[in-house]
Design an enzyme around this catalytic site. Structure first.
Site, PDB file in Angstrom:
ATOM      1  N   ASP A 101       0.866  -1.177   0.000  1.00  0.00           N
ATOM      2  CA  ASP A 101       0.000   0.000   0.000  1.00  0.00           C
ATOM      3  C   ASP A 101       0.904   1.229   0.000  1.00  0.00           C
ATOM      4  O   ASP A 101       1.809   1.335   0.830  1.00  0.00           O
ATOM      5  CB  ASP A 101      -0.864  -0.010   1.270  1.00  0.00           C
ATOM      6  CG  ASP A 101      -2.248   0.528   1.023  1.00  0.00           C
ATOM      7  OD1 ASP A 101      -2.360   1.600   0.404  1.00  0.00           O
ATOM      8  OD2 ASP A 101      -3.221  -0.108   1.470  1.00  0.00           O
ATOM      9  N   ASP A 202      -3.119   4.773  -2.437  1.00  0.00           N
ATOM     10  CA  ASP A 202      -4.167   5.333  -1.595  1.00  0.00           C
ATOM     11  C   ASP A 202      -4.669   6.665  -2.188  1.00  0.00           C
ATOM     12  O   ASP A 202      -3.862   7.494  -2.619  1.00  0.00           O
ATOM     13  CB  ASP A 202      -3.540   5.573  -0.210  1.00  0.00           C
ATOM     14  CG  ASP A 202      -4.545   5.861   0.869  1.00  0.00           C
ATOM     15  OD1 ASP A 202      -5.391   5.001   1.139  1.00  0.00           O
ATOM     16  OD2 ASP A 202      -4.479   6.961   1.467  1.00  0.00           O
ATOM     17  N   GLU A 259      -6.736   3.630  -5.755  1.00  0.00           N
ATOM     18  CA  GLU A 259      -8.031   3.824  -5.103  1.00  0.00           C
ATOM     19  C   GLU A 259      -8.568   5.178  -5.543  1.00  0.00           C
ATOM     20  O   GLU A 259      -8.005   6.218  -5.180  1.00  0.00           O
ATOM     21  CB  GLU A 259      -7.849   3.800  -3.584  1.00  0.00           C
ATOM     22  CG  GLU A 259      -9.150   4.040  -2.849  1.00  0.00           C
ATOM     23  CD  GLU A 259      -8.956   4.569  -1.437  1.00  0.00           C
ATOM     24  OE1 GLU A 259      -9.804   4.301  -0.593  1.00  0.00           O
ATOM     25  OE2 GLU A 259      -7.955   5.269  -1.184  1.00  0.00           O
ATOM     26  N   HIS A 324     -11.221  -2.678   3.441  1.00  0.00           N
ATOM     27  CA  HIS A 324     -11.114  -2.350   4.865  1.00  0.00           C
ATOM     28  C   HIS A 324     -11.825  -1.067   5.259  1.00  0.00           C
ATOM     29  O   HIS A 324     -11.781  -0.681   6.424  1.00  0.00           O
ATOM     30  CB  HIS A 324      -9.624  -2.255   5.218  1.00  0.00           C
ATOM     31  CG  HIS A 324      -8.962  -1.128   4.471  1.00  0.00           C
ATOM     32  ND1 HIS A 324      -8.788  -1.150   3.102  1.00  0.00           N
ATOM     33  CD2 HIS A 324      -8.491   0.057   4.897  1.00  0.00           C
ATOM     34  CE1 HIS A 324      -8.215  -0.016   2.724  1.00  0.00           C
ATOM     35  NE2 HIS A 324      -8.031   0.734   3.784  1.00  0.00           N
ATOM     36  N   ASP A 325     -12.406  -0.365   4.312  1.00  0.00           N
ATOM     37  CA  ASP A 325     -13.126   0.876   4.635  1.00  0.00           C
ATOM     38  C   ASP A 325     -14.639   0.695   4.601  1.00  0.00           C
ATOM     39  O   ASP A 325     -15.383   1.618   4.936  1.00  0.00           O
ATOM     40  CB  ASP A 325     -12.761   1.984   3.627  1.00  0.00           C
ATOM     41  CG  ASP A 325     -11.327   2.431   3.761  1.00  0.00           C
ATOM     42  OD1 ASP A 325     -10.798   2.424   4.888  1.00  0.00           O
ATOM     43  OD2 ASP A 325     -10.721   2.789   2.729  1.00  0.00           O
TER      44      ASP A 325
HETATM   45  C1  NOJ Z   1      -8.141   5.482   2.112  1.00  0.00           C
HETATM   46  C2  NOJ Z   1      -7.794   4.286   2.937  1.00  0.00           C
HETATM   47  O1  NOJ Z   1      -8.297   3.128   2.337  1.00  0.00           O
HETATM   48  C3  NOJ Z   1      -8.346   4.558   4.308  1.00  0.00           C
HETATM   49  O2  NOJ Z   1      -8.316   3.413   5.136  1.00  0.00           O
HETATM   50  C4  NOJ Z   1      -7.589   5.694   4.911  1.00  0.00           C
HETATM   51  O3  NOJ Z   1      -8.164   6.051   6.148  1.00  0.00           O
HETATM   52  C5  NOJ Z   1      -7.600   6.917   3.988  1.00  0.00           C
HETATM   53  N1  NOJ Z   1      -7.396   6.585   2.617  1.00  0.00           N
HETATM   54  C6  NOJ Z   1      -6.517   7.872   4.394  1.00  0.00           C
HETATM   55  O4  NOJ Z   1      -5.272   7.341   4.046  1.00  0.00           O
END
Ligand code: NOJ
Ligand code: CA
Length: 537
Positions: A101, A202, A259, A324-325
């Protein structure tokens, strides 16, 4: 003529690990890198081709690793640099690639670059971050942090504000600064040199901000009252992504997946724009549309149709159901006691549509969201917004390995509680059960890898989600598959008007090798079946 082999990131299945929660090798309650290495046999049995690890770099963990204070080393709670090297080597020996990541929209406020940057206005790294004096004693503009409040933090030491799109402990880097970019690229080469196979970027669409820092227009969206005209998706970002791509292209067979972070409901055109012309920006991009869809064949169909249409001709699509979000897919699909059946239909969907599939750890078991008490929440978002929003911990709880204490994840107290379903829902129990979700995933992965049409073939829709049924062909050369998915809890009939010899290769309801002589089929409730064309009648 035999066509040349496709790159692994097109044909493979990628598995996301949230390292804190995968397997704890030293019993401190936190999953670690050695823990992943110890589970490589499981992962290779499952059949996945690559692992994407959520961040393992040094971090003060305000956002559980998405706030990096040293890009060159591994956080001690996950192990050492040597542990990571060992993981890369052993994973490679198992034929598994490693994707790191890359959190480069921002660093931790404790990163030495930021420590220097904030030390004085004339520090050589001042412009590596985004600093600005206030306006009439207030923040420079109206931008808001995705995690709540103003995106600007006043720093009394130099009397200016710095930008943070997330927590104030996550200051945004200034991508317009070429020295900063050079340092990021150097760091990327460091990991590529040691054999890392790719990066997940990210929030790639947030890297560049308006050069004049103009305020955003307001909208009436309740979750996010701003139209992100000036702080996200700036056109210049593509120049920098091309630069980044050329660094990755100095190496063989590496990849990037970005992402593209948007609030519901995702944005296929925007996400696809990060693939550039299909060869000059990212290799893959995540679009979140599918994660915000309600359970319905029609809605899933429309979503992937739009997403595939947006992909540039030389580009390639990827798909996922969770990360994971987000809440775990099985919980999102609802369905009460039918949720497991829905999750099975979704598994067959994900592994048989066009595009590289990403699985989220535990999804292969049908893991559900874990209900947590306020006192158990550690995610800064959950702590801030409880009880309106409980944060992301519900989908980050430990992997369920066995029916033993703490689900076999650790002998200590795990950093987040294990889900109460672990006594029956775990790897051990499901491995031995040929009808388990785990074996369904495993069979799907193996089938997909064995048959080129399922990975790379054309996607030809036949039933477009009407009456809650989706059916499509996958075709490559003279290999042809037909996939039928009944999203409803009722029996359905389909007639694809196609005669020939057809054989069931995988099904949630039928026995393998059952034959058909036409595609006139009565589907059981929530039936998902994969059928192969065996020739003319
Ligand atoms: C996206 C990530 O997937 C998330 O988990 C994170 O909190 C934010 N970006 C900030 O890096
Ligand atoms: Ca540990």
């Amino acid at each position: 003529m035999k066509s040349s082999p496709s790159p692994w990131w097109k044909t493979g299945v990628i598995y996301q690990i949230y390292p804190r929660s995968f397997y704890d090798s030293n019993d401190d309650g936190i999953g670690d890198i050695k823990g992943i290495t110890l589970k490589l046999d499981y992962l290779s049995w499952l059949g996945i081709d690559a692992l994407w690890l959520s961040p393992v770099n040094v971090s003060p963990m305000y956002d559980f690793g998405y706030d990096i204070s040293d890009y060159y080393d591994i956080d001690q709670c996950y192990g050492s640099f040597d542990d990571f090297t060992e993981l890369v080597d052993k994973a490679h020996a198992h034929g598994i690639k490693i994707i790191m990541d890359l959190v480069i929209n921002h660093t931790s406020h404790l990163h030495k670059w930021f420590v220097e940057s904030r030390s004085s206005k004339d520090n050589r790294r001042r412009a590596w971050y985004i600093w600005h004096p206030g306006k009439n004693g207030k923040a420079p503009n109206n931008w808001r942090s995705a995690f709540g409040g103003s995106a600007w933090e006043f720093d009394s030491h130099t009397g200016e504000y710095y930008l943070h799109s997330f927590l104030k402990e996550q200051p945004d880097l200034n991508w317009r600064n070429s020295e900063m970019r050079k340092s990021i690229f150097k760091m990327m080469r460091h990991w590529l040199d040691m054999g890392v196979d790719g990066f997940r970027l990210d929030v790639v669409n947030w890297f560049v901000k308006d050069d004049r820092l103009r305020s955003n227009p307001f909208t009436i969206k309740p979750l996010d009252p701003e139209k992100h005209k000036y702080d996200r998706n700036r056109p210049e970002v593509h120049d920098y992504i091309r630069e980044l791509r050329s660094v990755v292209d100095e190496y063989d067979a590496r990849m990037t997946v970005g992402e593209v972070f948007t609030l519901p409901p995702g944005n296929p055109e925007l996400s696809a724009s990060f693939l550039g012309n299909g060869t000059d920006e990212l290799h893959l991009a995540f679009d979140f549309s599918i994660m915000y869809r309600f359970w319905s064949a029609r809605s899933f169909y429309k979503c992937i149709k739009k997403w595939s249409a947006a992909i540039p001709e030389k580009g390639w699509q990827c798909n996922m159901l969770s990360n994971h979000d987000q809440p775990r897919s099985r919980s999102r699909f609802l369905g009460g006691t039918d949720s497991e059946k829905r999750a099975r239909v979704a598994a067959v969907f994900l592994l048989t549509i066009k595009g590289t599939p990403f699985l989220y750890y535990g999804e292969e078991l049908g893991m559900k969201n874990t209900r947590l008490a306020r006192s158990e929440i550690v995610d800064p978002l959950g702590r801030r917004y409880w009880p309106v929003y409980r944060g992301r911990d519900c989908s980050r709880t430990p992997m369920l390995w066995s029916a033993k204490q703490h689900a076999g994840f650790t002998h200590a107290r795990p950093w987040l509680p294990v889900d109460s379903s672990y006594k029956t829902l775990n790897v051990r129990a499901q491995t031995g059960d040929r009808y388990s979700m785990l074996n369904l995933y495993r069979n799907l992965i193996h089938l997909r890898k064995k048959h080129r049409s399922l990975g790379e073939g054309e996607f030809i829709p036949e039933v477009h989600g009407f009456k809650n049924v989706l059916a499509y062909f996958r075709v490559h050369g003279d290999e042809k598959f037909f996939i039928v998915l009944n999203f409803s809890g009722k029996e359905k009939h389909i007639n694809a008007g196609n005669t020939g010899q057809w054989r069931v290769m995988l099904s949630t309801h039928r026995t393998r090798y059952e034959h058909f002589t036409s595609l006139k089929i009565t589907l059981a409730p929530y039936e998902a079946t994969v059928i192969k064309w065996m020739g003319k009648l």
